[in-house]
Design an enzyme around this catalytic site. Sequence first.
Site, short mmCIF file in Angstrom:
data_model
loop_
_atom_site.label_atom_id
_atom_site.label_comp_id
_atom_site.label_asym_id
_atom_site.label_seq_id
_atom_site.Cartn_x
_atom_site.Cartn_y
_atom_site.Cartn_z
N CYS A 229 12.25 -26.24 3.15
CA CYS A 229 13.09 -25.19 2.60
C CYS A 229 14.05 -24.73 3.69
CB CYS A 229 12.33 -23.98 2.09
SG CYS A 229 11.15 -24.34 0.80
N ARG B 4 16.36 -30.07 4.53
CA ARG B 4 15.05 -29.40 4.59
C ARG B 4 14.34 -29.38 3.24
NH1 ARG B 4 14.61 -26.53 9.27
NH2 ARG B 4 12.92 -25.33 8.37
N TRP C 298 12.05 -27.03 -0.95
CA TRP C 298 11.12 -28.18 -1.03
C TRP C 298 9.85 -27.59 -1.61
CZ3 TRP C 298 6.35 -29.82 0.84
CH2 TRP C 298 6.10 -31.20 0.71
N ASN D 267 10.90 -19.54 3.41
CA ASN D 267 10.53 -20.90 3.82
C ASN D 267 9.13 -20.82 4.42
OD1 ASN D 267 11.50 -22.76 6.81
ND2 ASN D 267 10.26 -23.42 5.12
N GLY D 268 8.17 -21.50 3.80
CA GLY D 268 6.82 -21.47 4.34
C GLY D 268 5.80 -21.39 3.22
N GLU E 95 6.95 -48.85 11.41
CA GLU E 95 8.17 -48.06 11.22
C GLU E 95 9.11 -48.73 10.21
OE1 GLU E 95 9.09 -45.18 11.76
OE2 GLU E 95 11.28 -45.21 11.75
N LYS F 18 10.36 -47.04 6.72
CA LYS F 18 11.77 -46.86 6.36
C LYS F 18 12.02 -47.39 4.95
CE LYS F 18 12.93 -44.56 8.62
NZ LYS F 18 12.25 -43.95 9.71
N GLU G 16 10.37 -45.03 2.37
CA GLU G 16 11.02 -43.71 2.30
C GLU G 16 12.29 -43.73 1.46
OE1 GLU G 16 10.63 -41.11 6.31
OE2 GLU G 16 11.49 -43.09 6.59
N HIS H 15 -7.36 -60.64 7.60
CA HIS H 15 -8.50 -59.82 7.15
C HIS H 15 -8.19 -59.07 5.85
CE1 HIS H 15 -10.61 -60.77 10.78
NE2 HIS H 15 -9.58 -60.38 11.51
N LYS I 36 13.11 -33.34 5.76
CA LYS I 36 13.21 -33.76 7.15
C LYS I 36 12.32 -32.93 8.06
CE LYS I 36 16.18 -35.67 10.41
NZ LYS I 36 15.44 -36.92 10.28
C1 G6P Z 1 9.08 -35.88 8.02
C2 G6P Z 1 10.37 -36.66 8.19
C3 G6P Z 1 10.12 -37.87 9.09
C4 G6P Z 1 9.54 -37.42 10.41
C5 G6P Z 1 8.28 -36.58 10.23
C6 G6P Z 1 7.85 -35.93 11.53
O1 G6P Z 1 8.18 -36.62 7.29
O2 G6P Z 1 10.86 -37.08 6.94
O3 G6P Z 1 11.34 -38.55 9.32
O4 G6P Z 1 9.24 -38.54 11.19
O5 G6P Z 1 8.52 -35.53 9.30
O6 G6P Z 1 8.84 -35.02 11.91
P1 G6P Z 1 9.15 -34.55 13.38
O7 G6P Z 1 10.31 -33.62 13.24
O8 G6P Z 1 7.92 -33.86 13.87
O9 G6P Z 1 9.47 -35.75 14.18
#
Ligand code: G6P
Length: 614
Positions: A2, A27, A74, A100-101, A487, A491, A494, A510, A609
């Site tokens: 948020c 956010r 969010w 926010n929270g 990673e 990606k 996501e 395995h 994010k």
């Molecule tokens: C969210 C974001 C990711 C990020 C993760 C950790 O899930 O979408 O891209 O890697 O949080 O966030 P940070 O700000 O702690 O790296």
Amino acid sequence: MCGIVGYIGNRDAYPILIKGLQRLEYRGYDSTGVALQNGALTIVKRLGKVRALEEALAAQKPATATLGIGHTRWATHGRPSDLNAHPHSSNSGELVIVHNGIIENYESLKRALEQKGFVCKSQTDTEVLVNLIEHLQQRDGLSLKEAARLAFNEVVGAYAVAVIERNNPDEIVIARRGSPLVIGLGADEYFIASDASPFIEYTQQAVYLADGDLAVVSRQNAVEMRRIQSNHIVSPSVQALKLDLAHIEKGGYPHFMLKEIHEQPRSVCDTLRGRLRIDEGIIKMAGVWDHREKFENADRLLILACGTSWHAGLIAEYLFEDLARIPVEVEYASEFRYRNPIVTDGDAIIAISQSGETADTLAALELAKERGAFTFGICNVVGSSIARMTDAGAYTHAGPEIGVASTKAFTAQLAVLVLLALKMAKHRGTIDQSRYRALCTELGTLSEKMRQALHAAAQIKPISQRYKDAKNCLYLGRGYNFPVALEGALKLKEISYIHAEGYPAAEMKHGPIALIDEDMPVVVIATQTRHHDKILSNIQEIKARKGQIIAVVTAGDRAVEQLADYSIAVPAVSEELAPLLTVIPLQLLSYQIAVLRGADVDQPRNLAKSVTVE
Ligand code: G6P
């Protein structure tokens, strides 16, 4: 999660709030809303992104206001809907809040309020909070700031809030615990936001609220700050920001993510700048130097992170063990905080976080601190909570990352971790001088190699076309490239919503090998490393089962190219630095596939994010 914004001054608040919300959409973007104080209070909120809100406001044409608050959500409590969108009003309609929270004890508070006749229309915890403030105000005849302070002392959980009153066009009351909040100081105006991006074209002077602070921001040119718990006045500490508007705009790219992928040669350069002196073979990191005995004498390094930052942590495990010969454990912060972990004062904790606000990472760090460990933060956002609560740290200097899927922050984290590992290795005497110098020299060439890796974008186009409709995808790697496989898979999941799994290549036999058939694309990171022969065997095993191979190879590697269905070349590099290059084609591949599938690349569904809830 948020984002919240607020404005009080002489200008029309509406365009400032709208632009601010757009910048905070990273956010969360389930719903948006604003409350405008224009004699009366106009509240408009909509399911969906800021665009939907703009359309609603264009139809409604509210009177001009010079005070307002806004929110982009969010969802946590209550599904995304117009009703659950913020701002929320108190029962009388006198108070309006954005939050926010998460208020963890909202159910018991709600029951108590219901007994007093309050009715909550939405399913949110926020509506409970605003009614609690109203109840205390009515019961004790208190001012908004005093009632809000008492209410904050009753709630358990995390919040950054802004509250306004129907009958007070001159004041916004804000507070934070756990979630970030900053005030921008203009000449005779104030901006409030979850981060500074909404107001950087108006002012570069900012006050970051500390955890547990409340502030009254009023027209009379004043910010009055107090501790929520003790009611003691605190004097605001003004910081000069160094944010550039160009950094938070797309700069001609169709998406922030693509811009950020292409920024990596520069951002890694910025990370290394001033720290790496190749000619002298010196790595300068004040945060490490000032606490060198903590690193040198550490029994163990414990790395805490979430998401992509956790993947950077996994690569760091290889780096620190390999170069600095120190035991390392990498933990999901969310798991660590709820175990009963063994932490001692001989541990050095490294928290990695782009935002510096991730709730689980913050809480895990607090736990480690309580148990006496030394804490070091690797954050991208300057002044963020993690950066402030750690004993020392190193910023990644990647610049603002707006795309929800992390790209340039990841490679900048890796660059810091390589520097740290090399520096520790040198101090601990675990690396010979020639290897140390060779890696430092190679770090200096990295930016150019990343630029070359980006040229693969054209090679990747036919691959993206071919696999855009895949249902599943497997990513394999070994050694330093194993976390890169994780990673790459993250990606793809996501942003294109294709199910993808990252695996250590040797673990394929395995289980995952059972999935392989002619419809299963397998991305294999097969650059020249000490495991090269082994990975060639893994590729053979996949081919024998008719799997489709997309290989990331070192330029000129004919052996892999001949076996693979598609190859993507990156420049030759030492394996310690390989992840900084091998991740680039994987970022581009998921980006291109997401675009071809018509997905919202920068704001993928259900994600945010900055995850300030646990
Ligand atoms: C969210 C974001 C990711 C990020 C993760 C950790 O899930 O979408 O891209 O890697 O949080 O966030 P940070 O700000 O702690 O790296």
